[in-house]
Every structure is written in structure tokens, then in C-alpha cells.
Design a protein around this motif. Structure first.
Motif, short mmCIF file in Angstrom:
data_model
loop_
_atom_site.label_atom_id
_atom_site.label_comp_id
_atom_site.label_asym_id
_atom_site.label_seq_id
_atom_site.Cartn_x
_atom_site.Cartn_y
_atom_site.Cartn_z
N GLY A 92 0.82 -1.21 0.00
CA GLY A 92 0.00 0.00 0.00
C GLY A 92 0.84 1.25 0.00
N TRP A 93 1.90 1.27 0.83
CA TRP A 93 2.81 2.42 0.83
C TRP A 93 3.50 2.57 -0.51
N TRP A 94 3.95 1.43 -1.10
CA TRP A 94 4.60 1.51 -2.41
C TRP A 94 3.66 2.11 -3.46
N LEU A 95 2.41 1.71 -3.44
CA LEU A 95 1.45 2.21 -4.42
C LEU A 95 1.20 3.71 -4.22
N HIS A 103 2.70 11.45 -10.38
CA HIS A 103 1.92 12.69 -10.47
C HIS A 103 2.83 13.91 -10.43
N PHE A 104 3.84 13.90 -9.56
CA PHE A 104 4.79 15.01 -9.51
C PHE A 104 5.52 15.17 -10.85
N LEU A 105 5.91 14.05 -11.45
CA LEU A 105 6.61 14.12 -12.74
C LEU A 105 5.67 14.61 -13.83
N GLY A 106 4.43 14.11 -13.85
CA GLY A 106 3.47 14.59 -14.84
C GLY A 106 3.13 16.05 -14.66
N ALA A 107 3.02 16.51 -13.40
CA ALA A 107 2.75 17.92 -13.14
C ALA A 107 3.90 18.79 -13.61
N SER A 108 5.16 18.31 -13.45
CA SER A 108 6.30 19.09 -13.94
C SER A 108 6.30 19.16 -15.46
N PHE A 109 5.89 18.08 -16.14
CA PHE A 109 5.79 18.11 -17.59
C PHE A 109 4.71 19.11 -18.03
N MET A 110 3.58 19.09 -17.36
CA MET A 110 2.52 20.03 -17.70
C MET A 110 2.94 21.46 -17.43
N PRO A 181 -11.18 9.95 -5.75
CA PRO A 181 -9.98 9.31 -6.35
C PRO A 181 -8.83 9.14 -5.37
N PHE A 182 -8.70 10.06 -4.43
CA PHE A 182 -7.63 9.94 -3.43
C PHE A 182 -7.94 8.80 -2.45
N ARG A 183 -9.21 8.58 -2.17
CA ARG A 183 -9.58 7.46 -1.31
C ARG A 183 -9.24 6.12 -1.98
N LEU A 184 -9.39 6.05 -3.30
CA LEU A 184 -9.07 4.81 -4.01
C LEU A 184 -7.59 4.47 -3.89
N VAL A 185 -6.73 5.50 -3.84
CA VAL A 185 -5.29 5.25 -3.71
C VAL A 185 -4.94 4.79 -2.29
N VAL A 186 -5.64 5.32 -1.31
CA VAL A 186 -5.33 5.00 0.09
C VAL A 186 -5.95 3.67 0.51
N ILE A 199 -9.58 -6.49 -3.82
CA ILE A 199 -10.71 -5.74 -4.37
C ILE A 199 -10.37 -4.26 -4.49
N ALA A 200 -9.71 -3.71 -3.44
CA ALA A 200 -9.34 -2.30 -3.47
C ALA A 200 -8.15 -2.04 -4.40
N LEU A 201 -7.40 -3.09 -4.73
CA LEU A 201 -6.21 -2.91 -5.55
C LEU A 201 -6.54 -2.59 -7.01
N ILE A 202 -7.67 -3.07 -7.50
CA ILE A 202 -8.01 -2.89 -8.92
C ILE A 202 -8.16 -1.42 -9.29
N PRO A 203 -9.03 -0.63 -8.62
CA PRO A 203 -9.12 0.79 -8.99
C PRO A 203 -7.85 1.58 -8.69
N ALA A 204 -7.10 1.20 -7.64
CA ALA A 204 -5.86 1.91 -7.33
C ALA A 204 -4.82 1.69 -8.43
N LEU A 205 -4.73 0.46 -8.93
CA LEU A 205 -3.81 0.19 -10.04
C LEU A 205 -4.25 0.89 -11.31
N LEU A 206 -5.55 1.07 -11.50
CA LEU A 206 -6.04 1.79 -12.67
C LEU A 206 -5.60 3.25 -12.62
N ILE A 207 -5.68 3.87 -11.45
CA ILE A 207 -5.20 5.25 -11.30
C ILE A 207 -3.69 5.31 -11.53
N PHE A 208 -2.97 4.33 -11.01
CA PHE A 208 -1.53 4.27 -11.23
C PHE A 208 -1.21 4.14 -12.72
N ALA A 209 -1.95 3.30 -13.44
CA ALA A 209 -1.72 3.11 -14.87
C ALA A 209 -2.03 4.39 -15.65
#
Length: 301
Positions: A92-95, A103-110, A181-186, A199-209
């Protein structure tokens, strides 16, 4: 001290609120262009080689995993005192950390794309704060005032009643959708058992992808800024090895005075002018981020 099952939703909401604040600050405070920091050896071997930007990003993401694994390991050791499966906590911490890193890298690109199109840092901050102000005006003032639960004396009678009211507050009105969306990550980190974790891993991995695709398909020129950042890093490392710790620190810009000091005048005015400049150097944006994180953490606790 184990996490009480009746307050798992409150812990999830508190973690989601902390992630929301961190992501919001990532869009407001930074001002530099996107720069993937490489060592001088990596710049010398990788940049002239026939390697695409996408491959360089993949290389940097893989390098960052070592730091993320170490951070997840330390956080898992800390979170073991609250009970639960340590493997679930570790993944969970790794995710959470990996998603934030993307997100930080994508925000810097934007941010770099906006700068290339003539949108200054101050204009970007005004736009982000304007969107937040509009959400506060229409979401909180018009919607939340009709849906938020009324505060009564029984809601603050004891600590448990305060927690229950806070939970109802964060699940009513716009907060329910804003933090979703932040709850899905936590949620995987707080899973009570293996089945709930998967069960909770599926939507969290989708956000990660989605974050991964955002970063990989961002066509941003970062080579020049990366070379400059690598040179600064090499200079700081060389200064640290030579024992010059002041030179190892990042170069600070000169702070603007709060007011112009006249050539003549009372001595207390000169002392005030000097101390205000010193206060401006102490209260840097990084310090404000740390203070906000501490306040949010204490508030959630």
C-alpha cells in the motif's frame, strides 16, 4: 495500538485529504521546468546515445523505485504499530508513493508545456487558485451548506463523537466526490484482509496506470533542464566532499526587501528592515510545505 474497524472510513478520508493537499501544493508551489536529474556519467553516456525520451523516462522511473522501496520499507516499520498485515501495508505504501512520484513528474511536464506556451508561473498559480476558489464558492457555499450535517453539542461531547461528526462531514456534499480518487489510492493500505486488499487494488492500479500513461506520452523537452540540474548536483556533491557545506546547499535567490531603506533615519527602522529580510530567508516555500503537512497530520490525528 491497532486501527479500530469502525473508524477505517475516517482514516481513509484523512489520508485522502492529506493526498489532496499534497497534490494541490504540487500544482501551486513549484516554478522550475521539468528536469530529470541524472549523474554526469549518465548524461555523457545516455544523452548522445540513440535513446528516445520515453526510454530515458523509463530509466529514471526504474531508478526512482529504489528510493520508493526504501521509503515504503521505513513507513511500513512505522505503521506496524497500528496492526494489520505488514505485506499489505508495504504494498500500500509503495502504491501511494509511486503514484505520487508519477503525479509530480506529470505535473512538472505540464508546467513545462504551459511555460512553453507563454503561461507564466504566477498565471498558472492564479488559474489553479481561481479554480479552487470557484469550487469553494459554488461547491461549498451553495451545495455544502445544504448537505453538511449541523453541529450540535452532542457532536463535541467526547472524542468518539468528534470522530463520528468528522466522518459525516467528509462524506457529505462535495467532499464525497472531491476526495473519491484519493480514497481509491489510500484504500489498499487500509484493507483489513487479503480479499478486501485485492478488491481495493483494482481501482488503485487503474489510477496508477493512468498516471503512467500520462507521464510516458507527455512530449516534453527536458534534456536541457536535466543537464543543468545534473551540473548543479555535481557541484553540490563536489562541495560536500571538500567540506564546503554551504556551497553544497542550493543557491538561494536574494530576497526582496519589504520596503526601501532611506540613507538616513532612526536606528530601529534599520534593524527592523534587516530582520524582515532575515525572516523572509527563513520562511521558504519548503518550510511552509512542512508546516502545512504537520498541521494536516495533527488535524487528521
Amino acid at each position: 495500538m491497532a486501527l479500530s474497524p469502525e473508524h477505517l472510513l475516517l482514516y481513509e478520508l484523512g489520508g485522502a485529504l492529506a493526498l489532496f493537499v499534497i497534490v494541490l501544493l504540487a500544482w501551486i508551489i513549484p516554478h522550475e521546468r521539468a528536469a530529470l536529474t541524472f549523474t554526469e556519467a549518465e548524461v555523457a553516456f545516455l544523452f548522445p546515445a540513440p535513446i528516445t525520451r520515453r526510454n530515458l523516462i523509463h530509466y529514471k522511473l526504474l531508478r526512482s523505485q529504489l528510493r520508493i522501496f526504501f521509503g515504503a520499507f521505513l513507513l511500513t516499520l512505522f505503521s506496524r504499530r497500528f496492526g494489520g498485515n505488514p505485506l499489505i501495508h508495504a504494498f500500500g505504501w509503495w502504491l501511494i508513493l509511486s503514484t505520487l512520484n508519477l503525479h509530480f513528474l506529470g505535473a512538472s511536464f505540464m508546467r513545462t508545456l504551459l511555460l512553453d506556451r507563454g503561461v507564466s508561473n504566477w498565471l498558472r498559480r492564479v488559474l489553479v487558485l481561481g479554480v479552487v476558489a470557484v469550487m469553494m464558492a459554488f461547491g461549498v457555499w451553495l451545495w455544502a451548506r445544504q448537505t453538511l450535517p449541523a453541529l450540535s453539542s452532542s457532536d463535541i461531547a467526547n472524542f468518539d463523537s468528534i470522530l463520528d461528526y468528522t466522518q459525516r462531514l467528509l462524506t457529505a456534499g462535495p467532499a464525497l466526490y472531491l476526495l473519491f480518487p484519493f480514497r481509491l489510492v489510500v484504500r489498499p493500505f487500509l484493507a483489513p484482509d487479503t480479499m478486501a486488499f485485492f478488491i481495493a487494488l483494482i481501482p488503485a492500479l487503474l489510477i496508477f496506470a493512468l498516471h503512467y500513461l500520462w507521464v510516458i506520452y507527455s512530449d516534453v523537452a527536458f534534456e536541457e533542464a536535466s543537464v543543468e540540474a545534473s551540473q548543479k548536483l555535481a557541484m553540490r556533491i563536489a562541495a560536500a566532499r571538500a567540506g564546503n557545506w554551504q556551497g553544497a546547499q542550493k543557491t538561494q535567490k536574494a530576497k526582496r526587501a519589504w520596503f526601501n531603506l532611506t540613507p538616513t533615519g532612526p536606528l530601529p527602522t534599520a534593524l527592523l528592515w534587516k530582520n524582515l529580510i532575515g525572516v523572509g530567508q527563513v520562511f521558504s516555500p519548503r518550510l511552509w510545505i512542512v508546516l502545512i503537512a504537520i498541521v494536516v497530520g495533527l488535524g487528521v490525528g
